[in-house]
Structure formats: C-alpha cells, structure tokens
Write a protein that holds these residues in place. Structure first.
Motif, short mmCIF file in Angstrom:
data_model
loop_
_atom_site.label_atom_id
_atom_site.label_comp_id
_atom_site.label_asym_id
_atom_site.label_seq_id
_atom_site.Cartn_x
_atom_site.Cartn_y
_atom_site.Cartn_z
N SER A 112 46.50 36.62 -4.14
CA SER A 112 47.16 35.64 -3.28
C SER A 112 46.17 34.55 -2.93
CB SER A 112 47.66 36.33 -1.99
OG SER A 112 48.00 35.39 -1.00
N GLY A 113 46.68 33.37 -2.60
CA GLY A 113 45.81 32.33 -2.10
C GLY A 113 45.14 32.72 -0.80
N SER A 114 45.69 33.72 -0.12
CA SER A 114 45.10 34.23 1.12
C SER A 114 43.74 34.88 0.89
CB SER A 114 46.04 35.26 1.77
OG SER A 114 47.30 34.71 2.05
N ASN A 115 43.40 35.14 -0.35
CA ASN A 115 42.22 35.95 -0.64
C ASN A 115 40.93 35.16 -0.77
OD1 ASN A 115 40.79 38.28 -1.09
ND2 ASN A 115 41.72 38.78 -3.05
N LEU A 116 40.98 33.86 -0.65
CA LEU A 116 39.78 33.05 -0.85
C LEU A 116 39.17 32.59 0.48
CD1 LEU A 116 40.80 30.63 -3.75
CD2 LEU A 116 39.27 32.61 -3.92
N LEU A 117 37.86 32.72 0.59
CA LEU A 117 37.11 31.96 1.59
C LEU A 117 36.33 30.91 0.80
CD1 LEU A 117 36.33 31.89 4.68
CD2 LEU A 117 34.14 32.85 3.93
N VAL A 118 36.57 29.64 1.11
CA VAL A 118 36.06 28.52 0.32
C VAL A 118 35.14 27.66 1.17
CG1 VAL A 118 36.73 26.54 -1.13
CG2 VAL A 118 38.28 28.51 -0.90
N ARG A 119 34.07 27.17 0.57
CA ARG A 119 33.26 26.17 1.26
C ARG A 119 34.15 24.93 1.46
NH1 ARG A 119 27.99 28.15 1.02
NH2 ARG A 119 27.53 29.37 -0.86
N LYS A 120 34.27 24.49 2.70
CA LYS A 120 35.18 23.38 2.98
C LYS A 120 34.76 22.11 2.24
CE LYS A 120 37.59 20.72 6.50
NZ LYS A 120 37.23 19.39 5.96
N SER A 121 33.47 21.90 2.10
CA SER A 121 33.00 20.70 1.39
C SER A 121 33.51 20.66 -0.03
CB SER A 121 31.48 20.65 1.40
OG SER A 121 30.92 21.80 0.75
N ILE A 122 33.67 21.84 -0.64
CA ILE A 122 34.16 21.91 -2.01
C ILE A 122 35.67 21.73 -2.05
CG2 ILE A 122 34.39 23.42 -4.03
CD1 ILE A 122 31.63 24.57 -3.30
N ALA A 123 36.37 22.34 -1.09
CA ALA A 123 37.83 22.12 -1.01
C ALA A 123 38.12 20.63 -0.85
CB ALA A 123 38.42 22.92 0.14
N ASP A 124 37.32 19.94 -0.02
CA ASP A 124 37.48 18.49 0.14
C ASP A 124 37.15 17.76 -1.16
OD1 ASP A 124 38.24 18.63 2.83
OD2 ASP A 124 36.17 18.49 3.55
N GLU A 125 36.09 18.19 -1.81
CA GLU A 125 35.62 17.54 -3.04
C GLU A 125 36.70 17.54 -4.12
OE1 GLU A 125 32.66 18.95 -6.58
OE2 GLU A 125 31.83 19.05 -4.55
N ILE A 126 37.42 18.64 -4.26
CA ILE A 126 38.44 18.74 -5.32
C ILE A 126 39.80 18.21 -4.85
CG2 ILE A 126 37.24 20.66 -6.41
CD1 ILE A 126 39.43 22.52 -5.35
N GLY A 127 39.85 17.72 -3.62
CA GLY A 127 41.08 17.10 -3.13
C GLY A 127 42.14 18.07 -2.65
N GLY A 128 41.72 19.28 -2.28
CA GLY A 128 42.69 20.25 -1.78
C GLY A 128 43.66 20.70 -2.85
N TYR A 129 44.87 20.95 -2.44
CA TYR A 129 45.91 21.43 -3.35
C TYR A 129 46.64 20.25 -3.99
CZ TYR A 129 45.56 26.31 -1.88
OH TYR A 129 45.12 27.60 -1.64
N ASP A 130 47.11 20.45 -5.22
CA ASP A 130 47.94 19.45 -5.89
C ASP A 130 49.37 19.61 -5.39
OD1 ASP A 130 49.58 18.01 -7.66
OD2 ASP A 130 48.29 18.39 -9.38
N GLU A 131 49.85 18.62 -4.65
CA GLU A 131 51.14 18.74 -3.99
C GLU A 131 52.33 18.63 -4.94
OE1 GLU A 131 51.34 16.29 -0.48
OE2 GLU A 131 49.34 16.93 0.18
N SER A 132 52.07 18.33 -6.20
CA SER A 132 53.17 18.29 -7.17
C SER A 132 53.56 19.69 -7.63
CB SER A 132 52.77 17.44 -8.38
OG SER A 132 51.74 18.05 -9.14
N PHE A 133 52.72 20.69 -7.34
CA PHE A 133 53.02 22.06 -7.74
C PHE A 133 53.92 22.74 -6.71
CE2 PHE A 133 49.65 21.44 -10.70
CZ PHE A 133 49.79 22.41 -11.68
N LYS A 134 55.09 23.18 -7.15
CA LYS A 134 55.98 23.96 -6.31
C LYS A 134 55.70 25.46 -6.47
CE LYS A 134 57.94 20.03 -5.43
NZ LYS A 134 57.54 19.29 -4.21
#
Length: 309
Positions: free
Chosen positions: A164-186
């Motif tokens: 699940s996506g619930s399973n990740l702890l991510v460095r926030k700087s990296i989540a920001d770097e990749i632009g978060g989630y692609d909102e076109s994906f349902k």
C-alpha cells in the motif's frame, strides 16, 4: 525505546474520501505512535455539500483540541493523488508518510522507520516494512517482500509489493523534488509514485510488521477492460522512462505487465485475450509457467511478494 531522533518532525498525511466510518481508526493509530513528534494532516476530498463531508467534519471536530491534528478540505472531490499533494504542500516535516484512511499503523512504526532512515545517507529515499493485508474474514496475507536497494526497474515493472502507499516513509525533500503524485492517475497511484521515487533513490526495508492494510472494505471490483485500460494508461505515461532503460530491462517491464494481464484474464474469463497479449509481448512458455507457480504459491501460502523475472 530509542527516541534520540524525536527532534525530527514527521508529517502523516491522511487523504480521505467517503470513509468517515474508518477514518477514526487511521487517525487514532497515528496518534498512538510511540514517536510523538508528528503532525497529522487529514485532507478531506469529499464534495463540500455531501453527507460524507458533514460526517467527516463531525469526526474531525472531535479532534479539535488535539494540536497536532490538522484538517484541510477540498471544495470538490479531486482524487486521491490530489489530496496527497495538498497534504504534501502543507506538510512541515522532514519525513512524510501517506496513510490511507482505511489503514492503520502500529505504535512502533514511525520510530523504527525514522531510526533507520537517519542511519542511511541521502541516496536512500524511503523505507517500508513488513505488513499484514486483510482481504476478508478468512483471507489474510502476510508480506514476505524483503527487497531493498536499487529497485528502479522492478518498480517500473510494478513488481515490488510494498502492499500500500501507506507503507512508505519518504524524505520530504525527495517527495517535493519529484513533484508528489501524478494527479492524472486514478489507479496505480502508488506504483507510479514509487517508480519515480526509485529512479534516482534507493529503498530500505524493515523486517517488522508495522502496518495493517484493510483491503476487505475497498470497492475494487471493476472489469477486465478497466484493468487493461489502467495498464495501457500506465505504459503510455511511462513510455519515455521504459524506453530509456536497457533492452533487456525494457523487455522485463513489458513481460511483467503482460503476465499480470494474463492473471486478470483468468479472473474475468478472458483467457484468449490474455494469451494473445503474452504472444504480442514475446513471453516465453517458461516465464508463464514460473509465473503460474508463483501465483499458486502466493494463493496457498497467503504470502504477498513480487514476481522476479
């Protein structure tokens, strides 16, 4: 208990849509962490005039005195990716976790993940743990996925089973770097996020169960055509990245997706199309046999793990 890293703020983002009855469990599990330096950001993705919005507001009002619970609202339903991105933009933590509103995390989770990530250098972008997935009253899977390190190709193949996506702890700087989630994906939101995350960063693993994925309550029926459309959309969105890997790895991506499509075809009685797609993607007989053995082994043992080509 080692709380030496508790000076580090952790942001737990909980996107919610039409599940106020389960949301309390997710919030309470975040509050019950033995690592206390957290902010819990609930992003309400219900339409503002819906009954679900009213029920969610009522629930969040009961947490109004809890200082680290933050409630954000969308005016209209956008989708899960958009809700996660809203939480990401608001988050102040050094690390971020996206917790689905029907999942729950066990008390040691954040502490274990932070302690591990703080021992690793910045080439390690995220970590995950063992998990339990409840699919029904008598259908419970225990993860046995343990892979870690450089897993970009495996992520493109969608064969790293973190549950699940619930399973990740991510460095926030990296989540920001990749632009978060692609909102076109349902659908496939967690797969696409993980693939882009692991393009330049490594994934770490903790061999302790700290997550319960409640899959028994999710409306995931769909049709065979829905599954094919989801795969097609994923391939089209990631075409440039798939084309950029070596020919051998490119073949692995298409073989893996074709094998998964074959599994759908069996479930929906569309086997002829499944075989046709295997042939188009040059899947060998031995690869199909190995995959069938893998699928049967997973079903019998109730263990969740990805197929290795």
């Amino acid at each position: 208990m080692n709380n030496s890293n508790e000076k580090i703020l952790i942001s737990i983002v909980i996107p919610t849509y039409e599940r106020p009855i389960y949301l309390k469990r997710a919030i309470d599990s975040a509050l019950a962490q033995d690592y206390k330096n957290t902010e819990i950001i609930v992003v309400d993705d219900n339409d503002s005039d819906s009954d679900y919005r009213i029920e969610t507001e009522k629930l969040l009002n009961s947490y109004s005195s809890v200082k680290n619970v933050i409630y954000l609202k969308h005016e209209t339903n956008k989708n899960g990716s958009a809700a996660r991105n809203t939480g990401l933009k608001f988050a102040s933590g050094q690390y971020i976790m996206f917790l689905d509103d029907d999942d729950e995390i066990l008390p040691a989770r954040i502490r274990l993940q932070v302690d591990l990530m703080e021992q690793l250098d910045n080439t390690w972008g995220a970590c995950y743990t063992k998990y339990k997935k409840i699919k029904g009253k008598d259908d419970v899977q225990i993860s046995s996925e343990t892979r870690q390190g450089e897993l970009y190709v495996e992520a493109l193949m969608r064969s790293v089973y973190i549950g699940s996506g619930s399973n990740l702890l991510v460095r926030k700087s990296i989540a920001d770097e990749i632009g978060g989630y692609d909102e076109s994906f349902k659908r496939n939101q967690d797969f696409e996020f993980l693939a882009r995350l692991l393009e330049n960063y490594k994934l770490a693993y903790i061999d302790e169960c700290t997550l319960i994925v409640h899959y028994e309550i999710r409306g995931k029926k769909g049709t065979y055509e829905d599954s094919v459309a989801t795969d097609t959309f994923y391939i089209n969105k990631f075409r440039d990245k798939i084309d950029a890997v070596s020919p051998e790895n490119k073949r692995k991506v298409f073989v893996m997706i074709a094998l998964e499509r074959f599994r759908y075809s069996v479930r929906f009685n569309k086997v002829s199309d499944g075989f046709r797609n295997l042939w188009i993607n040059n899947v060998s007989v031995m690869e199909l046999i190995r995959y069938c053995i893998y699928a049967i082994h997973r079903a019998i043992t109730k263990k969740a793990y990805g197929f290795k080509l």
